[in-house]
Write a protein that holds these residues in place. Structure first.
Motif, PDB file in Angstrom:
ATOM      1  N   ASP A  47       0.891  -1.299   0.140  1.00 15.70           N
ATOM      2  CA  ASP A  47      -0.121   0.013   0.098  1.00 15.70           C
ATOM      3  C   ASP A  47       1.050   1.215   0.066  1.00 15.70           C
ATOM      4  OD1 ASP A  47      -2.269  -1.389   0.093  1.00 15.70           O
ATOM      5  OD2 ASP A  47      -2.683  -1.191   2.235  1.00 15.70           O
ATOM      6  N   ARG A  48       2.031   1.209   0.618  1.00 13.73           N
ATOM      7  CA  ARG A  48       2.844   2.416   0.811  1.00 13.73           C
ATOM      8  C   ARG A  48       3.574   2.896  -0.828  1.00 13.73           C
ATOM      9  NH1 ARG A  48       8.672   1.197   1.681  1.00 13.73           N
ATOM     10  NH2 ARG A  48       9.151  -1.004   1.432  1.00 13.73           N
ATOM     11  N   ASP A  49       3.452   1.725  -1.524  1.00 15.83           N
ATOM     12  CA  ASP A  49       3.837   1.952  -2.962  1.00 15.83           C
ATOM     13  C   ASP A  49       3.004   2.450  -3.820  1.00 15.83           C
ATOM     14  OD1 ASP A  49       6.499   1.426  -2.053  1.00 15.83           O
ATOM     15  OD2 ASP A  49       6.530  -0.408  -2.062  1.00 15.83           O
ATOM     16  N   ILE A  50       1.944   2.738  -3.567  1.00 18.62           N
ATOM     17  CA  ILE A  50       0.714   3.196  -4.357  1.00 18.62           C
ATOM     18  C   ILE A  50       0.133   4.472  -3.994  1.00 18.62           C
ATOM     19  CG2 ILE A  50      -1.575   2.652  -5.394  1.00 18.62           C
ATOM     20  CD1 ILE A  50      -1.102  -0.540  -4.407  1.00 18.62           C
ATOM     21  N   GLN A  51       0.266   5.590  -4.984  1.00 20.83           N
ATOM     22  CA  GLN A  51      -0.258   6.684  -4.277  1.00 20.83           C
ATOM     23  C   GLN A  51      -1.051   7.524  -5.578  1.00 20.83           C
ATOM     24  OE1 GLN A  51       3.163   9.825  -4.166  1.00 20.83           O
ATOM     25  NE2 GLN A  51       2.161  10.591  -2.331  1.00 20.83           N
ATOM     26  N   THR A  52      -2.119   8.144  -5.186  1.00 22.49           N
ATOM     27  CA  THR A  52      -2.951   8.804  -6.291  1.00 22.49           C
ATOM     28  C   THR A  52      -1.981  10.002  -6.764  1.00 22.49           C
ATOM     29  OG1 THR A  52      -5.033   7.976  -5.277  1.00 22.49           O
ATOM     30  CG2 THR A  52      -4.994  10.100  -6.768  1.00 22.49           C
ATOM     31  N   SER A  53      -1.923  10.257  -7.859  1.00 29.39           N
ATOM     32  CA  SER A  53      -1.072  11.358  -8.409  1.00 29.39           C
ATOM     33  C   SER A  53      -1.769  12.218  -9.410  1.00 29.39           C
ATOM     34  CB  SER A  53      -0.025  10.726  -9.358  1.00 29.39           C
ATOM     35  OG  SER A  53      -0.290  10.208 -10.256  1.00 29.39           O
ATOM     36  N   ASN A  54      -2.899  11.997  -9.672  1.00 21.73           N
ATOM     37  CA  ASN A  54      -3.825  13.072 -10.543  1.00 21.73           C
ATOM     38  C   ASN A  54      -5.325  12.338 -10.398  1.00 21.73           C
ATOM     39  OD1 ASN A  54      -4.252  15.107 -12.072  1.00 21.73           O
ATOM     40  ND2 ASN A  54      -3.584  13.981 -13.990  1.00 21.73           N
ATOM     41  N   LEU A  55      -6.255  13.389 -10.159  1.00 29.04           N
ATOM     42  CA  LEU A  55      -7.851  13.080 -10.275  1.00 29.04           C
ATOM     43  C   LEU A  55      -8.482  14.249 -10.882  1.00 29.04           C
ATOM     44  CD1 LEU A  55     -10.048  11.375  -9.814  1.00 29.04           C
ATOM     45  CD2 LEU A  55     -10.182  12.333  -7.501  1.00 29.04           C
ATOM     46  N   GLN A 110     -15.984  13.593 -18.211  1.00 26.67           N
ATOM     47  CA  GLN A 110     -14.738  12.618 -18.402  1.00 26.67           C
ATOM     48  C   GLN A 110     -14.168  12.802 -16.899  1.00 26.67           C
ATOM     49  OE1 GLN A 110     -10.804  12.732 -20.734  1.00 26.67           O
ATOM     50  NE2 GLN A 110     -12.296  11.453 -21.952  1.00 26.67           N
ATOM     51  N   VAL A 111     -13.958  11.357 -16.380  1.00 27.71           N
ATOM     52  CA  VAL A 111     -13.029  11.428 -15.002  1.00 27.71           C
ATOM     53  C   VAL A 111     -11.725  10.705 -15.226  1.00 27.71           C
ATOM     54  CG1 VAL A 111     -12.927  10.501 -12.693  1.00 27.71           C
ATOM     55  CG2 VAL A 111     -14.952  11.675 -13.670  1.00 27.71           C
ATOM     56  N   SER A 112     -10.715  11.232 -15.066  1.00 31.24           N
ATOM     57  CA  SER A 112      -9.284  10.549 -15.083  1.00 31.24           C
ATOM     58  C   SER A 112      -8.648  10.748 -13.816  1.00 31.24           C
ATOM     59  CB  SER A 112      -8.416  11.502 -16.143  1.00 31.24           C
ATOM     60  OG  SER A 112      -6.863  10.781 -16.215  1.00 31.24           O
ATOM     61  N   ASN A 113      -8.356   9.219 -13.413  1.00 31.38           N
ATOM     62  CA  ASN A 113      -7.648   9.042 -12.103  1.00 31.38           C
ATOM     63  C   ASN A 113      -6.422   8.266 -12.379  1.00 31.38           C
ATOM     64  OD1 ASN A 113      -6.875   8.647  -9.358  1.00 31.38           O
ATOM     65  ND2 ASN A 113      -8.989   7.448  -8.996  1.00 31.38           N
ATOM     66  N   GLN A 114      -5.221   8.839 -11.842  1.00 24.27           N
ATOM     67  CA  GLN A 114      -4.024   8.238 -12.126  1.00 24.27           C
ATOM     68  C   GLN A 114      -3.222   7.797 -10.813  1.00 24.27           C
ATOM     69  OE1 GLN A 114      -1.852  10.896 -14.729  1.00 24.27           O
ATOM     70  NE2 GLN A 114      -2.105   9.425 -16.356  1.00 24.27           N
ATOM     71  N   VAL A 115      -2.649   6.848 -10.657  1.00 27.19           N
ATOM     72  CA  VAL A 115      -1.778   6.419  -9.703  1.00 27.19           C
ATOM     73  C   VAL A 115      -0.304   6.221 -10.011  1.00 27.19           C
ATOM     74  CG1 VAL A 115      -3.630   5.415  -8.185  1.00 27.19           C
ATOM     75  CG2 VAL A 115      -2.274   4.091  -9.931  1.00 27.19           C
ATOM     76  N   THR A 116       0.608   6.569  -9.082  1.00 26.41           N
ATOM     77  CA  THR A 116       2.013   6.259  -9.278  1.00 26.41           C
ATOM     78  C   THR A 116       2.391   4.999  -8.330  1.00 26.41           C
ATOM     79  OG1 THR A 116       2.546   8.495  -9.795  1.00 26.41           O
ATOM     80  CG2 THR A 116       4.435   7.261  -8.909  1.00 26.41           C
ATOM     81  N   VAL A 117       3.139   4.203  -8.982  1.00 24.09           N
ATOM     82  CA  VAL A 117       3.404   2.741  -8.376  1.00 24.09           C
ATOM     83  C   VAL A 117       4.790   2.580  -8.236  1.00 24.09           C
ATOM     84  CG1 VAL A 117       2.788   0.337  -8.399  1.00 24.09           C
ATOM     85  CG2 VAL A 117       0.987   1.778  -9.324  1.00 24.09           C
ATOM     86  N   THR A 118       5.237   2.218  -7.120  1.00 25.27           N
ATOM     87  CA  THR A 118       6.615   2.061  -7.076  1.00 25.27           C
ATOM     88  C   THR A 118       6.879   0.486  -6.870  1.00 25.27           C
ATOM     89  OG1 THR A 118       7.171   4.006  -5.915  1.00 25.27           O
ATOM     90  CG2 THR A 118       8.743   2.292  -5.567  1.00 25.27           C
ATOM     91  N   VAL A 119       7.582  -0.073  -7.734  1.00 29.75           N
ATOM     92  CA  VAL A 119       7.754  -1.667  -7.822  1.00 29.75           C
ATOM     93  C   VAL A 119       9.326  -1.936  -7.285  1.00 29.75           C
ATOM     94  CG1 VAL A 119       7.633  -3.535  -9.484  1.00 29.75           C
ATOM     95  CG2 VAL A 119       6.229  -2.005  -9.791  1.00 29.75           C
ATOM     96  N   ARG A 120       9.377  -2.449  -6.308  1.00 33.05           N
ATOM     97  CA  ARG A 120      10.662  -2.627  -5.394  1.00 33.05           C
ATOM     98  C   ARG A 120      11.257  -4.102  -5.884  1.00 33.05           C
ATOM     99  NH1 ARG A 120      11.214   1.588  -2.096  1.00 33.05           N
ATOM    100  NH2 ARG A 120       9.327   2.470  -1.441  1.00 33.05           N
TER     101      ARG A 120
END
Length: 252
Positions: free
Chosen positions: A101-109, A129-139
């Motif tokens: 969960d700590r590696d998933i962050q909403t970056s744009n809505l 139109q709704v756009s929802n983006q997340v930034t995901v860190t893959v370790r």
């Protein structure tokens, strides 16, 4: 009683070079001596001002991806509801793929009204139109392709970009520093031999550069494809660079 002429004659006999008492302090230094200050001595030394750099290549051990869900509806509430449902599926797929969960962050809505534009006609409203983006860190890079596939299968329909990085760049930076200092010393020795000088001491040393996470490589692809083949992603290598500058005092 001393006459005025005698007083004038006596004053003329006072040596001009005698110390003068001013405000209780005795001023003995002459003007030329005061002009010679300590910093002037530094300007009499011969110095080399040099720069060098060191680089090291290292395989990345993490990645950052931006992906999201885009939905349309005639009402803002409807578009948001549909987007929220799909995004919940995407989040669940990421967690199932091993992303914390700590590696998933909403970056744009964004919620934007849509219009149809025709020549010589006023704009015609066409819903939201709704756009929802997340930034995901893959370790764990072994899970990167799996994570992308899982999110697309769960409803993610936009992929914004991907970048690779280092979780701990210290080791790579230190290796680059060692190379930079060796290159700097070699350059100083070369200049000394070429000019007939010898290195006396290192006066100062400065550093610049260092590791900075690369910008995401743009993808901007609508993720509408068959999922028969797993996504293959090549991480390559990262280049870590350290720049150094130095001043050496030299002498014949």
């Amino acid at each position: 009683m001393t006459s005025f002429a005698a007083r004038i004659a006596s004053a003329a006999l006072i040596p001009a070079a005698l110390p003068v008492i001013m405000g209780g302090a005795l001023a003995l230094a002459s003007a030329p001596a005061m002009a010679q200050s300590a910093p002037d001595a530094a300007f009499r030394a011969t110095t080399f001002s040099l720069a060098a750099f060191g680089e090291t290549n290292v395989a990345p051990d993490m990645a950052t991806i931006t992906l999201g869900v885009q939905t349309d509806d005639m009402t803002a509430a409807g578009a948001l509801k549909a987007n929220g449902a799909k995004m919940n599926q995407v989040m669940a797929a990421l967690r199932k793929a091993g992303i914390a969960d700590r590696d998933i962050q909403t970056s744009n809505l964004n919620v934007n009204p849509q219009y149809i534009y025709e020549q010589n006609q006023p704009p015609k409203f066409n819903g939201y139109q709704v756009s929802n983006q997340v930034t995901v860190t893959v370790r764990d890079l072994g899970k990167l392709g799996q994570a992308v596939d899982a999110t697309v299968g769960a409803g993610a329909n936009t992929v914004g970009g991907i970048s690779f990085g280092l979780q701990n760049p210290q080791v790579a930076e230190d290796a680059a520093r060692m190379d930079a200092v060796k290159a700097l010393q070699a350059k100083a020795d070369l200049y000394a031999r070429a000019t007939g000088y010898k290195i006396v001491r290192l006066v100062n040393l400065g550093e610049g550069g260092g590791y900075s996470p690369p910008q995401p490589m743009p993808v901007f692809a609508m993720a509408k494809r068959e999922m028969a083949d797993s996504t293959q992603i090549a991480a390559g290598e990262l280049k870590v660079r350290i720049d150094v500058t130095a001043t050496y005092e030299v002498a014949r």
